[in-house]
Design an enzyme around this catalytic site. Structure first.
Site, PDB file in Angstrom:
ATOM      1  N   HIS A  43       0.837  -1.211   0.000  1.00 44.79           N
ATOM      2  CA  HIS A  43       0.000   0.000   0.000  1.00 44.79           C
ATOM      3  C   HIS A  43       0.873   1.263   0.000  1.00 44.79           C
ATOM      4  O   HIS A  43       0.711   2.147  -0.851  1.00 44.79           O
ATOM      5  CB  HIS A  43      -0.898  -0.026   1.248  1.00 44.79           C
ATOM      6  CG  HIS A  43      -1.805   1.149   1.395  1.00 44.79           C
ATOM      7  ND1 HIS A  43      -3.123   1.121   1.015  1.00 44.79           N
ATOM      8  CD2 HIS A  43      -1.588   2.402   1.877  1.00 44.79           C
ATOM      9  CE1 HIS A  43      -3.671   2.297   1.260  1.00 44.79           C
ATOM     10  NE2 HIS A  43      -2.749   3.098   1.794  1.00 44.79           N
ATOM     11  N   GLU A  44       1.825   1.349   0.940  1.00 48.05           N
ATOM     12  CA  GLU A  44       2.645   2.567   1.047  1.00 48.05           C
ATOM     13  C   GLU A  44       3.556   2.724  -0.170  1.00 48.05           C
ATOM     14  O   GLU A  44       3.728   3.835  -0.682  1.00 48.05           O
ATOM     15  CB  GLU A  44       3.464   2.555   2.347  1.00 48.05           C
ATOM     16  CG  GLU A  44       2.633   2.581   3.631  1.00 48.05           C
ATOM     17  CD  GLU A  44       1.694   3.783   3.757  1.00 48.05           C
ATOM     18  OE1 GLU A  44       1.899   4.807   3.075  1.00 48.05           O
ATOM     19  OE2 GLU A  44       0.715   3.682   4.530  1.00 48.05           O
ATOM     20  N   CYS A  59      -9.483  -3.930  -2.353  1.00 44.97           N
ATOM     21  CA  CYS A  59      -8.243  -3.517  -3.011  1.00 44.97           C
ATOM     22  C   CYS A  59      -7.210  -3.132  -1.955  1.00 44.97           C
ATOM     23  O   CYS A  59      -7.535  -2.518  -0.935  1.00 44.97           O
ATOM     24  CB  CYS A  59      -8.532  -2.328  -3.930  1.00 44.97           C
ATOM     25  SG  CYS A  59      -7.066  -1.632  -4.682  1.00 44.97           S
ATOM     26  N   CYS A  77      -8.356   3.856  -2.691  1.00 44.46           N
ATOM     27  CA  CYS A  77      -9.368   3.278  -3.583  1.00 44.46           C
ATOM     28  C   CYS A  77     -10.626   2.964  -2.774  1.00 44.46           C
ATOM     29  O   CYS A  77     -10.540   2.591  -1.603  1.00 44.46           O
ATOM     30  CB  CYS A  77      -8.786   2.001  -4.195  1.00 44.46           C
ATOM     31  SG  CYS A  77      -9.946   1.082  -5.188  1.00 44.46           S
TER      32      CYS A  77
END
Lengths: 457, 185
Positions: free
Chosen positions: B132-133, B148, B143
């Site tokens: 994610h990061e 997701c 999102c």
């Protein structure tokens, strides 16, 4: 995902500006940060923003002052006050000055996301609401009703005058004269226009069903009442209830209706709770209610309740000067719908149209023009395209079966009357419920030329 | 030309096993090999004694100063509890469309919530937060799709609900960004 949502952050601390800006950008918002109140006000004045985050304690102009000045420039812009030094006084003052929310630093990551989502959702709803209102206004524009004759101009004047009041209106007139259109125009020009316009066709339902349709019912109130259902009165709360064919309702329903009009409250069928409603009643009939009162089949007290203002719609034969205008309107309408290249109505056909008596009024004219457009093969509508041109030579069924004869006869009368139930029932000398049952029994459907007729009488 | 790497930098003591396991999904998602670097000392400059937490933005700035020519991205991994001034805590922070990101394992551990340790669950959470990061550093934003990996995590429940995969749209965006990067290189 949200880049069209623009957020302005006002904070004197660089680290807060950066952190909040970065966080909101990660969420996909268009975020911009400024250091002080003056710069913020310039930005608010010059650009469009969806949300403003303002720090409470800033050198120079503080957050509360920024809030007040923003509310003068853009009163609808939601301002969220953020502070690390929360006090009850400052929170109360902020809310009094019109802040949307007051958040204490440091926040839970979820809190900021929720408040932004809430504002964006609210703004989307407001935008959607404005669009829908505009569309609604367009749809029921009073100007859509056609009539330049003196009689119709008087009707329009009356509609304008009564629309703003809450007085009950009784619209009378033959079938097909456009009573429902007038009822809609009254609603659309009243202060209730953004609330529901609900119609109830009283003649189409037997007594028990009408009662449940008007007042709703509780679950288990009768066999088949599987769920609690709201009635038309509840659905129309805040708006207008149009009771069509009011002359057809039974004595029992007349009493119920009178009680609602008197008390402005009622109980659902099988219910205990008293439900209060604010509903304006517009009713319509093609019957002579005064005669019905004399015959004892319509209550006089109910009549006076419904007939605070009466509007009479003249039959088409009494306002022949409107016929060319209406014919043109319908020709344009059906030409567009059918994509046919019919340019005009021939002088001979128009002469026939002008001479004809139009017992089915505007609805019959509409049906006649639609039929002519559908069957017409030339660039102009000729007399042979008009349905009443061939009148007097009805098709006959060869069957000797009584059932077939009845089916054929009912169908023919329905077609002649443009599927106007009241008129057909009257011609057949049967009541409306019986006619509905026969239509269902024989599975009768409108012919193609009659299929788009409006039930506006 | 030597292919660039994603540099993993442990900040303070971090289990080697976690760092090695993390390199696999990073390579799978972004297509770059991972290089596990030497451990950095716990950054006292970023410590806030009032909050007993470390300021992730300050650490990110240090990471940016370290960047090497053959680093495509840097991700700091720490057991320290992180915060940014406006929030009570963060699971991680990234520079949107820039080079550096950091994640904290502190609140990804079951022990933080008073529950018995669960290494499998911890690895799965670390993987999601790291992807994610890092995806933020490639310009991807949050999102709406809850499954997701780019769905925002405000609570540990959000992290557990989402998968370690990108939705169709985010995958498309990432592919586009990565292709852009190859051309640029």
């Amino acid at each position: 995902m949200n880049t069209q949502v623009r957020i302005l952050i006002v904070d004197d601390e660089l680290i807060v500006r950066e952190a909040l800006c970065n966080y909101l950008k990660e969420d996909g918002y268009g975020a911009v940060a400024v250091e002080g109140g003056e710069e913020a006000l310039r930005k608010v004045e010059g650009e469009d923003w969806n949300i403003l985050f303002v720090d409470l304690k800033m050198p120079g102009m503080d957050g509360l002052e920024v809030l007040s000045r923003v509310k003068e420039i853009k009163p609808d812009l939601p301002v969220i006050i953020i502070t690390a030094y929360a006090t009850i006084d400052s929170a109360v003052q902020a809310m009094k000055n019109g802040a949307y929310d007051y958040i204490v630093k440091p926040f839970d990551p979820e809190a900021i996301a929720l408040v932004v989502e809430k504002v964006v959702e609210h703004q989307n709803l407001v935008r959607e609401n404005i669009l829908l209102r505009e569309r609604l206004e367009e749809e029921y524009k009073f100007e859509e009703i056609i009539g330049k004759s003196k009689l119709m101009q008087e009707v329009f004047e009356l509609v304008k005058n009564v629309a703003e009041s809450d007085a009950s209106v009784l619209i009378t007139g033959e079938s097909g004269t456009g009573k429902e259109l007038i009822a809609r125009a009254i609603h659309a020009n009243s202060s209730r226009r953004y609330n529901p316009f609900i119609t109830a066709s009283c003649g189409a339902m037997p007594e028990g069903l009408l009662e449940s349709e008007l007042f709703g019912h509780e679950r288990g109130a009768f066999t088949g009442a599987l769920y609690t259902k709201k009635g038309r009165f509840e659905l129309a709360d805040g708006g207008t209830l149009f009771l069509d064919e009011i002359g057809e309702i039974s004595p029992k329903t007349q009493v119920d209706l009178l009680r609602v009009l008197d008390e402005k409250s009622f109980r659902r069928v099988g219910g205990i709770e008293l439900i209060s409603v604010d509903v304006r009643i517009v009713s319509a009939t093609n019957k002579d209610l005064k005669k019905a009162i004399q015959r004892g089949i319509f209550r006089e007290d109910l009549f006076y309740r419904l007939n605070v203002v009466s509007i009479h719609l003249p039959p088409l034969r009494e306002r022949r000067e409107d016929i060319p205008l209406l014919t043109d309107h319908f020709l344009n309408k059906f030409r567009a719908e059918t994509n046919k290249m019919i340019e005009r109505i021939s002088p001979k056909a128009l002469e026939l149209i002008m001479e004809y008596d139009w017992p089915g009024n505007v609805r019959e004219l509409e049906n006649a023009v639609e039929r002519a457009v559908v069957v017409g093969k030339k660039k102009e509508i000729i007399p042979e395209d008009l349905p009443f041109f061939k009148q007097g030579v009805p098709e006959r069924t060869e069957s000797k079966s009584l059932r077939e004869r009845e089916k054929h006869h009912i169908f023919q009368v329905l077609e002649e009357n443009g599927w106007n139930i009241s008129k057909t029932a009257e011609d057949l000398e049967i009541d409306r419920v019986t006619l509905y049952n026969k239509i269902k029994k024989y599975n009768l459907e409108k012919s193609k030329t009659n299929s788009k007729s409006k039930a506006d009488g | 030309m030597k292919k660039k790497s994603v540099d993993i930098i442990p900040i303070g003591r971090v289990e080697n096993k976690i760092l090695h396991k993390l390199s696999i999904p990073i390579n799978r998602c972004f297509g770059y090999p991972c290089r596990i670097n030497e451990e950095w000392e716990a950054p006292s400059y970023a410590y806030n004694p009032d909050r007993k937490q470390y300021n992730s933005t300050r650490i990110l700035k240090e990471l940016c100063g370290w960047i090497k020519n053959d680093s495509i991205r840097i991700i700091g991994v720490t057991n320290l509890d992180l915060y940014i001034p406006i929030f009570t805590f963060v699971f991680g922070e990234a520079q949107l469309g820039n080079h550096c990101a950091i994640i904290s394992l502190s609140r990804l551990r079951q022990e933080y919530y008073g529950l018995p340790p669960d290494n499998g669950l911890l690895l799965s959470r670390v993987e999601k937060e790291a992807i994610h990061e890092l995806a933020h550093t490639f310009g991807l934003t949050h999102c709406h799709d809850v499954n997701c990996v780019m769905h925002a995590s405000y609570t540990i429940g959000d992290t557990d609900v989402k998968s370690n995969q990108f939705c169709k749209l985010c995958n498309h965006k990432l592919t586009f960004k990565l292709e852009d990067l190859v051309e640029f290189l």
